[in-house]
Motif scaffolding. Structure first.
Motif, PDB file in Angstrom:
ATOM      1  N   LYS A 157       1.561  12.761  -2.119  1.00  0.00           N
ATOM      2  CA  LYS A 157       1.950  11.646  -2.399  1.00  0.00           C
ATOM      3  C   LYS A 157       2.851  11.637  -3.423  1.00  0.00           C
ATOM      4  O   LYS A 157       3.136  12.733  -3.821  1.00  0.00           O
ATOM      5  CB  LYS A 157       0.603  10.540  -2.529  1.00  0.00           C
ATOM      6  CG  LYS A 157      -0.404  10.975  -3.658  1.00  0.00           C
ATOM      7  CD  LYS A 157      -1.393  10.119  -3.743  1.00  0.00           C
ATOM      8  CE  LYS A 157      -2.490  10.485  -4.970  1.00  0.00           C
ATOM      9  NZ  LYS A 157      -3.620   9.583  -5.460  1.00  0.00           N
ATOM     10  N   ARG A 158       2.854  10.402  -4.093  1.00  0.00           N
ATOM     11  CA  ARG A 158       3.866  10.182  -5.264  1.00  0.00           C
ATOM     12  C   ARG A 158       5.130  10.960  -5.231  1.00  0.00           C
ATOM     13  O   ARG A 158       5.692  11.030  -4.303  1.00  0.00           O
ATOM     14  CB  ARG A 158       2.902  10.555  -6.641  1.00  0.00           C
ATOM     15  CG  ARG A 158       1.689   9.525  -7.058  1.00  0.00           C
ATOM     16  CD  ARG A 158       1.058   9.951  -8.317  1.00  0.00           C
ATOM     17  NE  ARG A 158       0.032   9.126  -8.677  1.00  0.00           N
ATOM     18  CZ  ARG A 158       0.236   8.126  -9.408  1.00  0.00           C
ATOM     19  NH1 ARG A 158       1.336   7.638  -9.776  1.00  0.00           N
ATOM     20  NH2 ARG A 158      -0.847   7.258  -9.640  1.00  0.00           N
ATOM     21  N   ASN A 160       0.808  -1.106   0.105  1.00  0.00           N
ATOM     22  CA  ASN A 160      -0.119  -0.010  -0.203  1.00  0.00           C
ATOM     23  C   ASN A 160       0.779   1.137   0.003  1.00  0.00           C
ATOM     24  O   ASN A 160       1.988   1.233   0.417  1.00  0.00           O
ATOM     25  CB  ASN A 160      -0.971   0.009   1.333  1.00  0.00           C
ATOM     26  CG  ASN A 160      -2.001  -1.162   1.125  1.00  0.00           C
ATOM     27  OD1 ASN A 160      -2.655  -1.329   0.130  1.00  0.00           O
ATOM     28  ND2 ASN A 160      -1.846  -2.158   2.087  1.00  0.00           N
ATOM     29  N   ASP A 161       0.317   2.254  -0.393  1.00  0.00           N
ATOM     30  CA  ASP A 161       1.110   3.697  -0.411  1.00  0.00           C
ATOM     31  C   ASP A 161       0.536   4.765   0.879  1.00  0.00           C
ATOM     32  O   ASP A 161      -0.382   4.438   1.452  1.00  0.00           O
ATOM     33  CB  ASP A 161       0.590   4.249  -1.746  1.00  0.00           C
ATOM     34  CG  ASP A 161       1.568   5.046  -2.536  1.00  0.00           C
ATOM     35  OD1 ASP A 161       2.849   5.335  -1.648  1.00  0.00           O
ATOM     36  OD2 ASP A 161       1.511   5.717  -3.529  1.00  0.00           O
ATOM     37  N   ILE A 162       1.409   5.651   0.784  1.00  0.00           N
ATOM     38  CA  ILE A 162       1.151   6.758   1.895  1.00  0.00           C
ATOM     39  C   ILE A 162       1.095   8.024   1.552  1.00  0.00           C
ATOM     40  O   ILE A 162       1.271   8.286  -0.026  1.00  0.00           O
ATOM     41  CB  ILE A 162       2.500   6.532   2.984  1.00  0.00           C
ATOM     42  CG1 ILE A 162       3.695   7.077   2.246  1.00  0.00           C
ATOM     43  CG2 ILE A 162       2.564   5.388   3.680  1.00  0.00           C
ATOM     44  CD1 ILE A 162       4.819   7.437   3.107  1.00  0.00           C
ATOM     45  N   LEU A 163       0.379   8.981   2.062  1.00  0.00           N
ATOM     46  CA  LEU A 163       0.320  10.280   2.106  1.00  0.00           C
ATOM     47  C   LEU A 163       0.956  11.017   3.182  1.00  0.00           C
ATOM     48  O   LEU A 163       0.643  10.477   4.371  1.00  0.00           O
ATOM     49  CB  LEU A 163      -1.160  10.731   1.864  1.00  0.00           C
ATOM     50  CG  LEU A 163      -2.145  10.266   0.721  1.00  0.00           C
ATOM     51  CD1 LEU A 163      -2.923   9.231   1.106  1.00  0.00           C
ATOM     52  CD2 LEU A 163      -2.574  11.376  -0.097  1.00  0.00           C
ATOM     53  N   ALA A 180      -8.000  16.891  -3.764  1.00  0.00           N
ATOM     54  CA  ALA A 180      -8.109  15.760  -3.556  1.00  0.00           C
ATOM     55  C   ALA A 180      -7.092  15.045  -2.649  1.00  0.00           C
ATOM     56  O   ALA A 180      -6.013  15.974  -2.184  1.00  0.00           O
ATOM     57  CB  ALA A 180      -8.114  15.030  -4.893  1.00  0.00           C
ATOM     58  N   ASP A 181      -7.435  13.933  -2.010  1.00  0.00           N
ATOM     59  CA  ASP A 181      -6.571  13.230  -1.182  1.00  0.00           C
ATOM     60  C   ASP A 181      -6.258  13.990   0.357  1.00  0.00           C
ATOM     61  O   ASP A 181      -5.527  13.532   0.946  1.00  0.00           O
ATOM     62  CB  ASP A 181      -5.049  13.201  -1.881  1.00  0.00           C
ATOM     63  CG  ASP A 181      -5.088  12.103  -3.006  1.00  0.00           C
ATOM     64  OD1 ASP A 181      -5.886  11.277  -2.896  1.00  0.00           O
ATOM     65  OD2 ASP A 181      -4.161  12.371  -3.935  1.00  0.00           O
ATOM     66  N   ILE A 182      -7.570  14.932   0.644  1.00  0.00           N
ATOM     67  CA  ILE A 182      -6.999  15.560   2.032  1.00  0.00           C
ATOM     68  C   ILE A 182      -8.041  14.894   2.799  1.00  0.00           C
ATOM     69  O   ILE A 182      -9.306  15.271   3.120  1.00  0.00           O
ATOM     70  CB  ILE A 182      -7.452  16.926   1.801  1.00  0.00           C
ATOM     71  CG1 ILE A 182      -6.496  17.658   0.751  1.00  0.00           C
ATOM     72  CG2 ILE A 182      -7.212  17.578   3.154  1.00  0.00           C
ATOM     73  CD1 ILE A 182      -5.109  17.504   0.964  1.00  0.00           C
ATOM     74  N   ALA A 183      -7.711  13.876   3.572  1.00  0.00           N
ATOM     75  CA  ALA A 183      -8.426  13.102   4.441  1.00  0.00           C
ATOM     76  C   ALA A 183      -8.994  14.090   5.677  1.00  0.00           C
ATOM     77  O   ALA A 183      -8.439  14.965   6.100  1.00  0.00           O
ATOM     78  CB  ALA A 183      -7.802  11.886   5.031  1.00  0.00           C
ATOM     79  N   PRO A 184     -10.249  13.696   6.122  1.00  0.00           N
ATOM     80  CA  PRO A 184     -10.702  14.670   7.240  1.00  0.00           C
ATOM     81  C   PRO A 184     -10.064  14.396   8.644  1.00  0.00           C
ATOM     82  O   PRO A 184      -9.096  13.575   8.759  1.00  0.00           O
ATOM     83  CB  PRO A 184     -12.131  14.199   7.202  1.00  0.00           C
ATOM     84  CG  PRO A 184     -12.176  12.799   6.837  1.00  0.00           C
ATOM     85  CD  PRO A 184     -11.222  12.757   5.876  1.00  0.00           C
ATOM     86  N   LEU A 185     -10.666  14.952   9.582  1.00  0.00           N
ATOM     87  CA  LEU A 185     -10.167  14.649  10.972  1.00  0.00           C
ATOM     88  C   LEU A 185     -10.074  13.140  11.484  1.00  0.00           C
ATOM     89  O   LEU A 185     -10.959  12.533  11.240  1.00  0.00           O
ATOM     90  CB  LEU A 185     -11.139  15.666  11.712  1.00  0.00           C
ATOM     91  CG  LEU A 185     -10.644  15.299  13.458  1.00  0.00           C
ATOM     92  CD1 LEU A 185      -9.240  15.930  13.854  1.00  0.00           C
ATOM     93  CD2 LEU A 185     -11.643  15.985  14.660  1.00  0.00           C
ATOM     94  N   GLU A 186      -8.824  12.915  11.985  1.00  0.00           N
ATOM     95  CA  GLU A 186      -8.663  11.599  12.466  1.00  0.00           C
ATOM     96  C   GLU A 186      -7.959  11.596  13.825  1.00  0.00           C
ATOM     97  O   GLU A 186      -7.292  12.347  13.746  1.00  0.00           O
ATOM     98  CB  GLU A 186      -8.049  10.804  11.026  1.00  0.00           C
ATOM     99  CG  GLU A 186      -7.671   9.160  11.621  1.00  0.00           C
ATOM    100  CD  GLU A 186      -7.269   8.442  10.240  1.00  0.00           C
ATOM    101  OE1 GLU A 186      -6.944   7.357  10.345  1.00  0.00           O
ATOM    102  OE2 GLU A 186      -6.982   9.109   9.361  1.00  0.00           O
ATOM    103  N   GLY A 187      -8.373  10.418  14.509  1.00  0.00           N
ATOM    104  CA  GLY A 187      -7.637  10.231  15.826  1.00  0.00           C
ATOM    105  C   GLY A 187      -7.553   8.982  16.300  1.00  0.00           C
ATOM    106  O   GLY A 187      -8.186   8.140  15.824  1.00  0.00           O
ATOM    107  N   LYS A 188      -6.895   8.741  17.288  1.00  0.00           N
ATOM    108  CA  LYS A 188      -6.656   7.533  18.176  1.00  0.00           C
ATOM    109  C   LYS A 188      -6.596   7.824  19.490  1.00  0.00           C
ATOM    110  O   LYS A 188      -6.016   8.727  20.260  1.00  0.00           O
ATOM    111  CB  LYS A 188      -5.304   7.076  17.570  1.00  0.00           C
ATOM    112  CG  LYS A 188      -5.092   5.529  18.260  1.00  0.00           C
ATOM    113  CD  LYS A 188      -3.498   5.038  18.002  1.00  0.00           C
ATOM    114  CE  LYS A 188      -2.587   5.891  18.767  1.00  0.00           C
ATOM    115  NZ  LYS A 188      -1.332   5.327  18.428  1.00  0.00           N
ATOM    116  N   ILE A 189      -7.243   6.833  20.516  1.00  0.00           N
ATOM    117  CA  ILE A 189      -6.939   6.874  21.670  1.00  0.00           C
ATOM    118  C   ILE A 189      -6.490   5.563  22.104  1.00  0.00           C
ATOM    119  O   ILE A 189      -7.443   4.426  21.722  1.00  0.00           O
ATOM    120  CB  ILE A 189      -8.328   7.149  22.496  1.00  0.00           C
ATOM    121  CG1 ILE A 189      -8.769   8.480  21.984  1.00  0.00           C
ATOM    122  CG2 ILE A 189      -8.194   7.025  24.180  1.00  0.00           C
ATOM    123  CD1 ILE A 189     -10.050   8.847  22.715  1.00  0.00           C
TER     124      ILE A 189
END
Length: 667
Positions: free
Chosen positions: A74-75, A66-69, A554-563
């Motif tokens: 990316k790219r 898989n690829d990353i941003l 494009a490719d701008i993911a929304p708010l993301e988080g982790k606990i």
């Protein structure tokens, strides 16, 4: 457990429970350690990074590779180097992104560059990865790793290292395979296509033929060998080779699969330390990498009975370079001076898979012997002024790109940056940076030709310029660790693809991206730590593309988080419960193929138990609630299965509930 232990290192991937450790954050980069030790249940570096670094998102292409941003980039907008070797993939559809040519168990550390702050590497426009693999040791030592999981996941990995005062050597090898994973609906990769076709029967040819519907998802083998030879006092010859062999990798929401993906990375470096009191180091490195990647429709219905009509796009690429770095220290100034020169070749052709015959006249070449040559000089000066640390860097590039038929494109760029960290005291610091960097168009964007003969590339593209500002604050005390960071990126002549345009689909636009990341580790007790992180970004075009109305980038993911809650119940044994969340993805570029994605939250749990110093095992479950969700969108920059509408490109769901175990032996 000591409160000073950073338990935020103990996070794991949503598929294979990859863990990595985060070292202190600076304005320009995050250093990740313990990658090999804690990510041995997955070869997929992209998965491990996206689960650990708030600024990194993953683009799901398959069960592997898989690829990353990085901050929505990316790219070629981000660079990837392995032990100083610049690495590229061969596939224009990103079936073999650069991070797929190294596996997690080979890695010692990863430096994640966030922004245009790496002057040593060609085309670090908006970020990049500096991957450092394991180094050979003098002492004889080794490790053995066994991994097993749902969907017939199996992995075997081994490393051995040793030597003497003259020669140190290391060999690490791994083999890995898995069947198709099931999403939260219990659908395999091939069944996800079948469901899409029920709603879009016009693309029935993209389904897998009945005899291939249950194929394994991939098979992957990798070997790395190193030899460090002491030739004189403070002098060392460093030799390295890495070979990756992947077979039959399924890419379900693409129109083709990878028949195989073979890559090699070679490096020869000569290093001299402490030449004089002020001349601290000189390092001269020659490197070479190459990739052989045929992708075909062989397993798909469109290839006909016995696959006689299957089509292959066979691509190869190679990268060779020479880099000289000098480190000088004089009156508390540290100066890095270097020269960088490289040549990338990229070629591709279409042909009938079984016969080897080319497609009809005019359609035989996808990329026609494109060559990119770069020559650069770079410098970086660092100085401490009491509690204030300042560094100033610059890089000048001259690049030419040629193709078999068209005229040569020439580009020049001057990148520069200033970084500063102010240490208020031992626990608190502010940091800031401002920088500018360039990246040139690649051969796909300039010259790519589709299998139907359309010249998709745009030969007169300008190079992209990024001007960026970063600022942040970090505190680390006996009770908690907290860091927050914001950025604003101004992109001039950003290279963008327009959906539905058959000829010259790429154009230069102006845009901006801004956002921030925050993370915290709270030491609740001597045994319990709570880790929290979040990332937000927003991207906008200055103007919509001609004939369009949408200004979202494009490719701008929304708010993301982790606990995550981590409980160390004995020394070196840990139980972790984690939730990862993302907001509904509504800020999309619908004109260019993106679609609204539902928000999601998943729950993961694991126990890593140390039996003794020589043996530990891990038991875990990811996506415990078996949620059906997708992390990557459908921007037209990737050629995915589509019925031709504005919002019906096939999404690829993430894995559902996944059980795994990992056994790790050391000697």
């Amino acid at each position: 457990m000591k409160k000073t232990i950073t338990l935020s290192l103990l996070v794991f991937s949503s598929l294979y429970a990859s863990e990595i450790e985060l070292s202190p954050l600076s304005v320009e980069s995050t250093i990740i350690t313990e990658v090999a030790q804690n990510a041995q249940t997955s070869a997929d570096v992209a998965q491990a990074l996206s689960d650990s670094v708030p600024s990194i998102d993953m683009i799901r292409r398959s069960a592997i590779a898989n690829d990353i941003l990085i901050r929505g980039q990316k790219r070629d907008n981000i660079s990837v180097e392995v032990d100083g070797t610049k690495v590229y993939g061969a596939c224009p559809n990103r079936m073999d992104p650069p991070v797929s040519h190294i596996v997690a168990n080979q890695i010692d550390t990863v430096e994640v560059i966030e922004g245009p702050y790496d002057v040593e590497n060609f085309e670090t426009l908006s970020g990049g990865l500096k991957i450092t693999t394991k180094k050979p040791s003098k002492k004889l030592q080794g490790s053995l790793n066994l991994g097993f999981g749902a969907w017939n996941y199996k992995k075997f990995g081994a490393t051995v290292s040793g030597g003497n005062d003259i020669v140190r050597m290391l060999v690490t090898a791994s083999t890995e395979s898995a069947d198709q994973y099931h999403d939260g609906n219990s659908d395999t990769l091939s069944q996800q296509i079948d469901k899409y076709i029920l709603q879009n029967p016009t693309v029935a040819g993209t389904a897998y033929q009945p005899q291939y519907k249950d194929l394994p998802a991939y098979k992957k083998k990798s070997v790395m060998a190193k030899a460090y030879v002491s030739t004189a006092k403070n002098q060392e010859l460093r030799l390295s080779v890495t070979a990756n062999r992947s077979d039959d990798i399924l890419y379900p929401n693409s129109k083709m699969d990878a028949a195989y993906d073979d890559s090699n990375i070679y490096s020869v470096a000569y290093n001299i330390d402490n030449i004089s009191q002020n001349y601290k180091n000189v390092n001269l490195q020659y490197y070479y990498s190459n990739v052989d990647h045929p992708m075909s429709t062989y397993y798909r219905v469109s290839s006909g009975l016995d696959s006689v009509n299957s089509v292959t796009n066979h691509l190869t690429t190679s990268m060779r370079g020479l880099k000289l770095k000098n480190t000088i220290e004089l009156q508390n100034y540290k100066l890095l001076l270097g020269l960088d020169s490289s040549k990338r070749s990229w070629d591709g052709k279409y042909y009938k898979t079984l016969t080897g015959l080319p497609l009809p006249a005019g359609n035989s070449k996808s990329i026609d012997n494109a060559v990119t040559k770069n020559h650069a000089i770079f410098a970086k000066l660092t100085k401490d002024f009491g509690p204030l640390n300042v560094s100033v860097g610059g890089r000048y590039d001259a690049t030419s790109i040629s193709q078999a038929v068209l005229s040569t494109n020439t580009y020049y760029g001057l990148g520069a940056n200033i970084l500063a960290t102010y240490n208020i005291n031992k626990e608190n610091k502010f940091f800031a940076g401002i920088g500018q960097a360039y990246r040139v168009p690649d051969a796909r964007e300039l010259y790519f030709v589709s299998s139907t003969g359309n010249f998709v590339g745009t030969p007169n593209l300008k190079q992209t310029k990024n001007k960026e500002v970063d600022i942040g604050y970090e505190t680390n005390n006996a009770f908690f660790k907290f860091k927050i960071k914001g950025f604003y990126s101004r992109l001039t002549d950003y290279i963008y693809i327009e959906k539905g345009v058959a000829v010259n689909a790429f154009s230069n636009i102006n845009a901006k991206i801004y956002g921030g990341e925050a993370s915290a580790s709270i030491y609740a007790t001597d045994d319990i730590t709570i880790d929290i992180n979040a990332a937000y970004k927003r991207g906008k075009k200055d103007e919509p593309l001609a004939g369009q109305t949408n200004t979202n980038l494009a490719d701008i993911a929304p708010l993301e988080g982790k606990i995550a809650i981590n409980y160390e119940y004995t020394n070196n044994s840990l139980a972790t419960l984690e939730t990862r969340m993302r907001k509904r993805w509504t800020q999309i570029d619908s004109d260019n193929g993106e679609q609204v994605l539902a928000g999601w939250a998943i729950l993961n749990a694991k126990v890593k138990h140390a039996v003794n110093k020589k043996f530990d095992f891990t038991l875990g479950m990811n996506n415990i609630l078996n949620k059906t969700y997708a992390v990557s969108n459908t921007y037209a920059d990737l050629v995915l299965i589509t019925a031709g509408g504005t919002s019906d490109i096939m999404l690829l769901n993430e894995p559902g509930r996944y059980f795994y175990t990992n056994l790790d032996f050391k000697f």
